[in-house]
Design a protein around this motif. Structure first.
Motif, PDB file in Angstrom:
ATOM      1  N   THR A 211      44.393  19.383 -21.894  1.00 56.62           N
ATOM      2  CA  THR A 211      43.825  18.785 -23.378  1.00 56.62           C
ATOM      3  C   THR A 211      43.158  17.533 -23.205  1.00 56.62           C
ATOM      4  OG1 THR A 211      46.180  19.402 -24.054  1.00 56.62           O
ATOM      5  CG2 THR A 211      44.979  17.700 -25.411  1.00 56.62           C
ATOM      6  N   PHE A 212      43.477  16.628 -22.062  1.00 55.50           N
ATOM      7  CA  PHE A 212      42.386  15.584 -21.697  1.00 55.50           C
ATOM      8  C   PHE A 212      41.004  16.139 -21.677  1.00 55.50           C
ATOM      9  CE2 PHE A 212      39.975  12.830 -18.926  1.00 55.50           C
ATOM     10  CZ  PHE A 212      40.119  11.894 -19.654  1.00 55.50           C
ATOM     11  N   LEU A 213      41.091  16.870 -20.790  1.00 56.83           N
ATOM     12  CA  LEU A 213      39.641  17.592 -20.463  1.00 56.83           C
ATOM     13  C   LEU A 213      38.860  18.137 -21.745  1.00 56.83           C
ATOM     14  CD1 LEU A 213      40.221  19.350 -16.792  1.00 56.83           C
ATOM     15  CD2 LEU A 213      38.988  17.114 -17.448  1.00 56.83           C
ATOM     16  N   GLN A 214      39.607  19.044 -22.838  1.00 55.69           N
ATOM     17  CA  GLN A 214      39.093  19.330 -23.900  1.00 55.69           C
ATOM     18  C   GLN A 214      38.693  18.437 -24.864  1.00 55.69           C
ATOM     19  OE1 GLN A 214      41.982  22.092 -25.967  1.00 55.69           O
ATOM     20  NE2 GLN A 214      40.482  22.398 -27.419  1.00 55.69           N
ATOM     21  N   LEU A 215      39.543  17.178 -24.758  1.00 53.92           N
ATOM     22  CA  LEU A 215      39.116  16.201 -25.727  1.00 53.92           C
ATOM     23  C   LEU A 215      37.912  15.601 -25.125  1.00 53.92           C
ATOM     24  CD1 LEU A 215      42.648  14.302 -26.458  1.00 53.92           C
ATOM     25  CD2 LEU A 215      40.711  15.024 -28.403  1.00 53.92           C
ATOM     26  N   ALA A 216      37.910  15.315 -24.024  1.00 52.60           N
ATOM     27  CA  ALA A 216      36.607  14.447 -23.194  1.00 52.60           C
ATOM     28  C   ALA A 216      35.205  15.406 -23.599  1.00 52.60           C
ATOM     29  CB  ALA A 216      36.760  14.568 -21.761  1.00 52.60           C
ATOM     30  N   GLY A 217      35.366  16.816 -23.629  1.00 54.98           N
ATOM     31  CA  GLY A 217      34.611  17.582 -23.780  1.00 54.98           C
ATOM     32  C   GLY A 217      33.854  17.664 -25.167  1.00 54.98           C
ATOM     33  N   GLU A 218      35.089  17.469 -26.175  1.00 54.21           N
ATOM     34  CA  GLU A 218      34.813  17.713 -27.344  1.00 54.21           C
ATOM     35  C   GLU A 218      34.310  16.415 -28.450  1.00 54.21           C
ATOM     36  OE1 GLU A 218      37.806  19.786 -29.839  1.00 54.21           O
ATOM     37  OE2 GLU A 218      37.653  21.579 -28.378  1.00 54.21           O
ATOM     38  N   GLU A 219      35.120  15.218 -27.485  1.00 53.94           N
ATOM     39  CA  GLU A 219      34.834  13.767 -28.117  1.00 53.94           C
ATOM     40  C   GLU A 219      34.465  12.988 -26.815  1.00 53.94           C
ATOM     41  OE1 GLU A 219      35.613  12.970 -31.190  1.00 53.94           O
ATOM     42  OE2 GLU A 219      36.113  15.076 -32.074  1.00 53.94           O
ATOM     43  N   PRO A 220      33.131  12.762 -26.754  1.00 45.99           N
ATOM     44  CA  PRO A 220      32.514  11.968 -25.619  1.00 45.99           C
ATOM     45  C   PRO A 220      33.219  10.601 -25.619  1.00 45.99           C
ATOM     46  CG  PRO A 220      30.862  13.521 -26.126  1.00 45.99           C
ATOM     47  CD  PRO A 220      32.085  13.821 -27.173  1.00 45.99           C
ATOM     48  N   GLU A 221      33.319  10.117 -26.836  1.00 49.04           N
ATOM     49  CA  GLU A 221      33.580   8.717 -27.212  1.00 49.04           C
ATOM     50  C   GLU A 221      35.174   8.408 -26.930  1.00 49.04           C
ATOM     51  OE1 GLU A 221      32.914  10.755 -29.795  1.00 49.04           O
ATOM     52  OE2 GLU A 221      30.899  10.673 -29.827  1.00 49.04           O
TER      53      GLU A 221
END
Length: 115
Positions: free
Chosen positions: A86-96
């Protein structure tokens, strides 16, 4: 916070004084405090109190290494539990989001180096 809610990240409730994780536990998730507060404890003392909107446990989930500190709920607390995928998904979708976690890690490392 919006992305966390949109992705349906699981949440968990802790009672005051309840252990979230201990030093050397597996670093399989990071946490966002939704309500309450968490004490991050190392070397027998409180290193930081993390309140609502704050993040903890990020270093272990990014590096996939054991925990370097313990975390205890200092009052009734609800957290969002973000596993590595989920962290990797969030990092990809939400660079901020990723940038804010990197900035937080940098601040914490600097603070530990000066103490």
């Amino acid at each position: 916070m919006g992305a966390i809610l949109r992705l349906g990240v699981p949440t968990k409730l802790y009672k005051a004084g309840e252990r979230i994780f201990l030093e050397d536990d597996a670093g399989d998730a990071m946490y966002v405090v939704l309500s309450g507060a968490v004490d991050v404890i190392g070397f027998g003392r409180v290193l930081e109190r993390v309140g609502a909107g704050g993040v903890f446990g990020e270093m272990a989930v990014i590096n996939d290494i054991p925990r370097s500190a313990a975390a205890l709920a200092s009052e009734p607390t609800e957290v969002a539990v973000i596993d590595r995928a989920t962290f990797l998904q969030l990092a990809g979708e939400e660079p901020e989001f990723a940038l804010s976690v990197i900035q937080l890690m940098t601040e914490r490392v600097r603070a530990r180096m000066t103490h």
